[in-house]
Design a protein around this motif. Structure first.
Motif, PDB file in Angstrom:
ATOM      1  N   HIS A  32      -9.680 -25.947 -18.031  1.00 11.05           N
ATOM      2  CA  HIS A  32      -8.809 -25.962 -16.865  1.00 11.05           C
ATOM      3  C   HIS A  32      -9.589 -25.469 -15.646  1.00 11.05           C
ATOM      4  CE1 HIS A  32      -6.009 -25.913 -20.214  1.00 11.05           C
ATOM      5  NE2 HIS A  32      -5.050 -26.282 -19.395  1.00 11.05           N
ATOM      6  N   VAL A  33      -9.093 -25.847 -14.468  1.00  9.77           N
ATOM      7  CA  VAL A  33      -9.675 -25.383 -13.212  1.00  9.77           C
ATOM      8  C   VAL A  33      -8.538 -24.949 -12.305  1.00  9.77           C
ATOM      9  CG1 VAL A  33     -11.013 -26.010 -11.157  1.00  9.77           C
ATOM     10  CG2 VAL A  33     -11.617 -26.978 -13.387  1.00  9.77           C
ATOM     11  N   SER A  34      -8.675 -23.773 -11.731  1.00 13.58           N
ATOM     12  CA  SER A  34      -7.766 -23.306 -10.696  1.00 13.58           C
ATOM     13  C   SER A  34      -8.556 -23.315  -9.401  1.00 13.58           C
ATOM     14  CB  SER A  34      -7.272 -21.897 -11.020  1.00 13.58           C
ATOM     15  OG  SER A  34      -6.396 -21.447  -9.993  1.00 13.58           O
ATOM     16  N   CYS A  35      -8.031 -24.004  -8.393  1.00 15.23           N
ATOM     17  CA  CYS A  35      -8.792 -24.121  -7.152  1.00 15.23           C
ATOM     18  C   CYS A  35      -7.860 -24.148  -5.954  1.00 15.23           C
ATOM     19  CB  CYS A  35      -9.649 -25.391  -7.171  1.00 15.23           C
ATOM     20  SG  CYS A  35      -8.703 -26.917  -7.253  1.00 15.23           S
ATOM     21  N   THR A  36      -8.440 -23.936  -4.798  1.00 21.65           N
ATOM     22  CA  THR A  36      -7.690 -24.111  -3.563  1.00 21.65           C
ATOM     23  C   THR A  36      -7.551 -25.609  -3.314  1.00 21.65           C
ATOM     24  OG1 THR A  36      -9.734 -24.004  -2.296  1.00 21.65           O
ATOM     25  CG2 THR A  36      -8.492 -21.939  -2.554  1.00 21.65           C
ATOM     26  N   ALA A  37      -6.571 -25.978  -2.499  1.00 20.35           N
ATOM     27  CA  ALA A  37      -6.359 -27.400  -2.209  1.00 20.35           C
ATOM     28  C   ALA A  37      -7.609 -28.025  -1.606  1.00 20.35           C
ATOM     29  CB  ALA A  37      -5.170 -27.574  -1.268  1.00 20.35           C
ATOM     30  N   GLU A  38      -8.312 -27.265  -0.785  1.00 16.54           N
ATOM     31  CA  GLU A  38      -9.520 -27.783  -0.141  1.00 16.54           C
ATOM     32  C   GLU A  38     -10.608 -28.124  -1.146  1.00 16.54           C
ATOM     33  OE1 GLU A  38      -7.525 -25.204   2.980  1.00 16.54           O
ATOM     34  OE2 GLU A  38      -7.872 -25.070   0.834  1.00 16.54           O
ATOM     35  N   MET A  39     -10.600 -27.481  -2.292  1.00 15.43           N
ATOM     36  CA  MET A  39     -11.669 -27.661  -3.275  1.00 15.43           C
ATOM     37  C   MET A  39     -11.264 -28.560  -4.451  1.00 15.43           C
ATOM     38  SD  MET A  39     -13.990 -26.080  -1.710  1.00 15.43           S
ATOM     39  CE  MET A  39     -15.291 -26.109  -2.925  1.00 15.43           C
ATOM     40  N   ALA A  40     -10.115 -29.188  -4.374  1.00 14.91           N
ATOM     41  CA  ALA A  40      -9.672 -30.065  -5.461  1.00 14.91           C
ATOM     42  C   ALA A  40     -10.715 -31.154  -5.715  1.00 14.91           C
ATOM     43  CB  ALA A  40      -8.325 -30.691  -5.111  1.00 14.91           C
ATOM     44  N   ALA A  41     -11.096 -31.301  -6.980  1.00 11.47           N
ATOM     45  CA  ALA A  41     -12.137 -32.267  -7.355  1.00 11.47           C
ATOM     46  C   ALA A  41     -11.530 -33.656  -7.510  1.00 11.47           C
ATOM     47  CB  ALA A  41     -12.806 -31.836  -8.654  1.00 11.47           C
ATOM     48  N   LEU A  42     -11.938 -34.555  -6.658  1.00  7.99           N
ATOM     49  CA  LEU A  42     -11.397 -35.917  -6.695  1.00  7.99           C
ATOM     50  C   LEU A  42     -12.183 -36.820  -7.623  1.00  7.99           C
ATOM     51  CD1 LEU A  42     -10.551 -36.491  -2.927  1.00  7.99           C
ATOM     52  CD2 LEU A  42      -9.213 -35.348  -4.704  1.00  7.99           C
ATOM     53  N   ASN A  43     -13.218 -36.283  -8.259  1.00  7.39           N
ATOM     54  CA  ASN A  43     -14.058 -37.104  -9.129  1.00  7.39           C
ATOM     55  C   ASN A  43     -13.901 -36.756 -10.613  1.00  7.39           C
ATOM     56  OD1 ASN A  43     -15.207 -34.610  -8.991  1.00  7.39           O
ATOM     57  ND2 ASN A  43     -17.281 -35.315  -8.583  1.00  7.39           N
ATOM     58  N   THR A  44     -12.931 -35.925 -10.951  1.00  7.18           N
ATOM     59  CA  THR A  44     -12.725 -35.526 -12.335  1.00  7.18           C
ATOM     60  C   THR A  44     -11.306 -35.880 -12.757  1.00  7.18           C
ATOM     61  OG1 THR A  44     -14.248 -33.671 -12.033  1.00  7.18           O
ATOM     62  CG2 THR A  44     -12.800 -33.582 -13.950  1.00  7.18           C
ATOM     63  N   VAL A  48      -2.968 -33.744 -16.258  1.00  8.09           N
ATOM     64  CA  VAL A  48      -1.958 -33.190 -15.354  1.00  8.09           C
ATOM     65  C   VAL A  48      -2.648 -32.374 -14.274  1.00  8.09           C
ATOM     66  CG1 VAL A  48       0.028 -31.627 -15.141  1.00  8.09           C
ATOM     67  CG2 VAL A  48      -0.213 -33.059 -17.181  1.00  8.09           C
ATOM     68  N   ALA A  49      -2.221 -32.560 -13.031  1.00  5.78           N
ATOM     69  CA  ALA A  49      -2.669 -31.728 -11.911  1.00  5.78           C
ATOM     70  C   ALA A  49      -1.429 -31.088 -11.301  1.00  5.78           C
ATOM     71  CB  ALA A  49      -3.399 -32.568 -10.869  1.00  5.78           C
ATOM     72  N   VAL A  50      -1.567 -29.858 -10.845  1.00  7.39           N
ATOM     73  CA  VAL A  50      -0.477 -29.153 -10.186  1.00  7.39           C
ATOM     74  C   VAL A  50      -0.943 -28.792  -8.784  1.00  7.39           C
ATOM     75  CG1 VAL A  50       1.036 -27.137 -10.222  1.00  7.39           C
ATOM     76  CG2 VAL A  50       0.324 -28.202 -12.377  1.00  7.39           C
ATOM     77  N   ILE A  51      -0.168 -29.201  -7.798  1.00  9.87           N
ATOM     78  CA  ILE A  51      -0.455 -28.861  -6.406  1.00  9.87           C
ATOM     79  C   ILE A  51       0.661 -27.935  -5.944  1.00  9.87           C
ATOM     80  CG2 ILE A  51      -0.790 -29.712  -4.060  1.00  9.87           C
ATOM     81  CD1 ILE A  51      -1.520 -32.449  -5.289  1.00  9.87           C
ATOM     82  N   GLY A  63      -3.470 -28.911   6.467  1.00  6.64           N
ATOM     83  CA  GLY A  63      -2.655 -29.955   5.850  1.00  6.64           C
ATOM     84  C   GLY A  63      -3.446 -31.099   5.245  1.00  6.64           C
ATOM     85  N   PHE A  64      -4.608 -31.388   5.837  1.00  5.85           N
ATOM     86  CA  PHE A  64      -5.453 -32.469   5.315  1.00  5.85           C
ATOM     87  C   PHE A  64      -5.792 -32.246   3.846  1.00  5.85           C
ATOM     88  CE2 PHE A  64      -8.569 -29.248   6.179  1.00  5.85           C
ATOM     89  CZ  PHE A  64      -9.512 -29.420   5.188  1.00  5.85           C
ATOM     90  N   ALA A  65      -5.951 -30.985   3.446  1.00 11.13           N
ATOM     91  CA  ALA A  65      -6.370 -30.690   2.072  1.00 11.13           C
ATOM     92  C   ALA A  65      -5.273 -31.070   1.082  1.00 11.13           C
ATOM     93  CB  ALA A  65      -6.742 -29.220   1.929  1.00 11.13           C
ATOM     94  N   TRP A  66      -4.007 -30.830   1.440  1.00 12.33           N
ATOM     95  CA  TRP A  66      -2.907 -31.201   0.552  1.00 12.33           C
ATOM     96  C   TRP A  66      -2.741 -32.722   0.531  1.00 12.33           C
ATOM     97  CZ3 TRP A  66      -3.508 -26.416   2.261  1.00 12.33           C
ATOM     98  CH2 TRP A  66      -3.166 -25.374   1.405  1.00 12.33           C
ATOM     99  N   THR A  67      -2.928 -33.377   1.681  1.00 14.90           N
ATOM    100  CA  THR A  67      -2.861 -34.841   1.727  1.00 14.90           C
ATOM    101  C   THR A  67      -3.966 -35.430   0.859  1.00 14.90           C
ATOM    102  OG1 THR A  67      -1.979 -34.766   3.977  1.00 14.90           O
ATOM    103  CG2 THR A  67      -2.955 -36.852   3.252  1.00 14.90           C
ATOM    104  N   ARG A  68      -5.171 -34.923   0.997  1.00 15.86           N
ATOM    105  CA  ARG A  68      -6.328 -35.388   0.219  1.00 15.86           C
ATOM    106  C   ARG A  68      -6.069 -35.211  -1.271  1.00 15.86           C
ATOM    107  NH1 ARG A  68     -10.331 -32.301  -1.767  1.00 15.86           N
ATOM    108  NH2 ARG A  68     -12.337 -33.266  -2.208  1.00 15.86           N
ATOM    109  N   ALA A  69      -5.551 -34.042  -1.661  1.00 17.91           N
ATOM    110  CA  ALA A  69      -5.286 -33.778  -3.083  1.00 17.91           C
ATOM    111  C   ALA A  69      -4.176 -34.684  -3.599  1.00 17.91           C
ATOM    112  CB  ALA A  69      -4.921 -32.309  -3.290  1.00 17.91           C
ATOM    113  N   LEU A  70      -3.098 -34.799  -2.850  1.00 19.64           N
ATOM    114  CA  LEU A  70      -1.962 -35.600  -3.301  1.00 19.64           C
ATOM    115  C   LEU A  70      -2.332 -37.077  -3.459  1.00 19.64           C
ATOM    116  CD1 LEU A  70       1.039 -35.535  -4.049  1.00 19.64           C
ATOM    117  CD2 LEU A  70       1.560 -35.919  -1.634  1.00 19.64           C
ATOM    118  N   LEU A  71      -3.098 -37.595  -2.528  1.00 15.64           N
ATOM    119  CA  LEU A  71      -3.461 -39.012  -2.582  1.00 15.64           C
ATOM    120  C   LEU A  71      -4.715 -39.288  -3.414  1.00 15.64           C
ATOM    121  CD1 LEU A  71      -2.815 -40.052   1.123  1.00 15.64           C
ATOM    122  CD2 LEU A  71      -1.357 -40.458  -0.880  1.00 15.64           C
TER     123      LEU A  71
END
Length: 177
Positions: A32-44, A48-51, A63-71
């Motif tokens: 598991h990985v716990s990270c800030t929204a800014e550091m969410a890994a988009l290549n792994t 299940v992911a939890v935001i 806000g960009f970090a949550w948009t980036r993670a969600l999308l």
């Protein structure tokens, strides 16, 4: 919050890494990985992911970090938690992307109440377990000195610019006095 999740999971024997803008802590055998929204890994890919704190998607600065993670999170399922003020936007984003959207709401486990009386006797009314919020580092330390002088109690301080290990230590002191 990322640090709290990291510590709680590892304490329970669920090995978890921590990734923030300030530190990366790798735990051997972690799944598991716990990270800030800014550091969410988009290549792994994840099952299940939890935001959390999704309402911050509307924040001008972050806000960009949550948009980036969600999308961008490549997960089979994404659970989004936070204030319901973001529901319409998240629903719209899911619909636009052709994704399913399912809303679950939960009752608070403890009531959240506003104390209109504040601190009628000043800082001496602050009790163990209270959290005081200030909006500048100078005001944080000013409040700390005033509370300690008025109550004789030690206080803990947590703010973003503190070194990560100091924040963790202060949070532990607050949570486990």
């Amino acid at each position: 919050l990322a640090m709290e999740v990291y510590e709680a999971l590892n304490h329970r024997g669920v090995y978890c890494d921590l990734v923030t803008g300030q530190e990366v802590l790798k735990v051997p055998g972690s799944s598991h990985v716990s990270c800030t929204a800014e550091m969410a890994a988009l290549n792994t890919h994840a099952d299940v992911a939890v935001i959390d704190e999704i309402q911050l998607i509307g924040d001008e600065q972050r806000g960009f970090a949550w948009t980036r993670a969600l999308l961008g999170l490549p997960a089979n399922t994404i659970h989004v938690c936070g204030d319901t003020s973001a529901v319409a936007l998240v629903r719209h984003m899911a619909n636009t992307c052709g994704d399913e959207f399912e809303l679950h709401t939960y009752e608070r486990m403890t009531p959240l109440t506003l104390d209109h009386g504040g601190l009628p006797n000043g800082w001496s009314d602050v009790q163990a377990g209270d959290a005081v919020v200030a909006f500048s580092r100078r005001n944080i330390y000013k409040a700390r000195r005033a509370i300690e002088a008025a109550t004789g109690q030690r206080t803990c301080i947590v703010y973003g610019a503190l070194p990560a290990e100091t924040r963790r230590h202060q949070a532990r002191l607050f949570n486990d006095p």
